[in-house]
Design a protein around this motif. Structure first.
Motif, PDB file in Angstrom:
ATOM      1  N   ASP A   1       0.819  -1.221   0.000  1.00 26.80           N
ATOM      2  CA  ASP A   1       0.000   0.000   0.000  1.00 26.80           C
ATOM      3  C   ASP A   1       0.856   1.278   0.000  1.00 26.80           C
ATOM      4  O   ASP A   1       0.583   2.225   0.720  1.00 26.80           O
ATOM      5  N   VAL A   2       1.896   1.262  -0.820  1.00 21.89           N
ATOM      6  CA  VAL A   2       2.787   2.413  -0.949  1.00 21.89           C
ATOM      7  C   VAL A   2       2.467   3.114  -2.265  1.00 21.89           C
ATOM      8  O   VAL A   2       2.276   2.463  -3.295  1.00 21.89           O
ATOM      9  N   ASP A   3       2.405   4.417  -2.238  1.00 22.52           N
ATOM     10  CA  ASP A   3       2.124   5.199  -3.454  1.00 22.52           C
ATOM     11  C   ASP A   3       3.368   5.255  -4.328  1.00 22.52           C
ATOM     12  O   ASP A   3       4.068   6.269  -4.378  1.00 22.52           O
ATOM     13  N   VAL A   4       3.649   4.190  -5.043  1.00 23.36           N
ATOM     14  CA  VAL A   4       4.829   4.146  -5.894  1.00 23.36           C
ATOM     15  C   VAL A   4       4.474   4.765  -7.241  1.00 23.36           C
ATOM     16  O   VAL A   4       3.620   4.237  -7.953  1.00 23.36           O
ATOM     17  N   LEU A   5       5.077   5.877  -7.568  1.00 27.86           N
ATOM     18  CA  LEU A   5       4.962   6.558  -8.851  1.00 27.86           C
ATOM     19  C   LEU A   5       3.601   7.153  -9.170  1.00 27.86           C
ATOM     20  O   LEU A   5       3.445   7.779 -10.203  1.00 27.86           O
ATOM     21  N   ALA A   6       2.594   6.943  -8.373  1.00 26.86           N
ATOM     22  CA  ALA A   6       1.275   7.510  -8.663  1.00 26.86           C
ATOM     23  C   ALA A   6       0.461   7.598  -7.375  1.00 26.86           C
ATOM     24  O   ALA A   6       0.675   6.817  -6.461  1.00 26.86           O
ATOM     25  N   PRO A   7      -0.462   8.532  -7.326  1.00 25.88           N
ATOM     26  CA  PRO A   7      -1.320   8.622  -6.141  1.00 25.88           C
ATOM     27  C   PRO A   7      -2.201   7.380  -5.990  1.00 25.88           C
ATOM     28  O   PRO A   7      -2.443   6.650  -6.938  1.00 25.88           O
ATOM     29  N   LYS A   8      -2.694   7.151  -4.785  1.00 25.54           N
ATOM     30  CA  LYS A   8      -3.502   5.967  -4.494  1.00 25.54           C
ATOM     31  C   LYS A   8      -4.719   5.847  -5.397  1.00 25.54           C
ATOM     32  O   LYS A   8      -5.142   4.759  -5.721  1.00 25.54           O
ATOM     33  N   GLY A   9      -5.288   6.935  -5.819  1.00 25.08           N
ATOM     34  CA  GLY A   9      -6.490   6.903  -6.641  1.00 25.08           C
ATOM     35  C   GLY A   9      -6.293   6.234  -7.990  1.00 25.08           C
ATOM     36  O   GLY A   9      -7.257   5.912  -8.670  1.00 25.08           O
ATOM     37  N   GLU A  10      -5.074   5.981  -8.373  1.00 23.56           N
ATOM     38  CA  GLU A  10      -4.799   5.386  -9.685  1.00 23.56           C
ATOM     39  C   GLU A  10      -4.913   3.865  -9.677  1.00 23.56           C
ATOM     40  O   GLU A  10      -4.814   3.249 -10.719  1.00 23.56           O
ATOM     41  N   GLY A  11      -5.065   3.228  -8.530  1.00 25.15           N
ATOM     42  CA  GLY A  11      -5.205   1.771  -8.462  1.00 25.15           C
ATOM     43  C   GLY A  11      -3.853   1.071  -8.412  1.00 25.15           C
ATOM     44  O   GLY A  11      -2.806   1.694  -8.421  1.00 25.15           O
TER      45      GLY A  11
END
Length: 161
Positions: free
Chosen positions: A47-57
């Motif tokens: 659950d880490v925002d790697v390269l994109a915000p969480k909303g991107e899936g």
């Protein structure tokens, strides 16, 4: 100077370019897959925002593809670097190790120049470390198997009756 095992000027390394670049292409595929798996693990499991915000899936946004493409390009660049080093420098694998090591450090520091969360920065830096290790070791191994040292035949001493 005795005791120093310097290669003579007549010793040359020859490179099987086809084998080297086939290994480089395979390394590019592996690097791209490592990047994709790393992003999927980071976003989906940790659950880490790697390269994109969480909303991107879990798959993220277009940055996921660009990151994988960048990893593949890095592998091809590494292959080109080792090819040039083998053809032009003494101890090419030592220089290659330094180049890959320093490039990996730069890649690890790059996430800390972004405004991402600390977790995302650390995860991306770790993923970049894994990519650097994989690319460096795979390209170096391929280069070793694609390189041979050609020593000229020495002429036999003249034979007197």
């Amino acid at each position: 100077m005795t005791g120093y095992n310097a290669p003579s000027d007549s010793v040359r390394a020859t490179v099987n370019a086809g084998r080297l670049w086939a290994g480089g292409a395979a390394t590019a595929a592996v690097a791209a897959l490592i990047a994709i798996v790393g992003i999927l693990l980071g976003r989906g499991l940790f659950d880490v925002d790697v390269l994109a915000p969480k909303g991107e899936g879990v798959w993220g946004d277009a940055d996921t593809g660009w990151y994988a493409l960048g990893a593949a390009i890095a592998a091809l660049v590494a292959t080109g670097v080792v090819h040039v080093l083998i053809r032009t420098t003494p101890r090419p694998m030592r220089f290659f190790g330094w180049v890959v090591g320093l490039a990996t450090v730069v890649a690890m520091l790059a996430p800390f120049l972004t405004d991402g969360s600390t977790g995302a920065r650390l995860y991306t830096a770790t993923l970049n470390l894994l990519l650097g290790i994989a690319i460096g070791s795979l390209v170096a191994g391929t280069a070793r198997t694609a390189t041979s040292v050609a020593r000229p035949r020495s002429t036999p001493p003249p034979q007197y009756g």
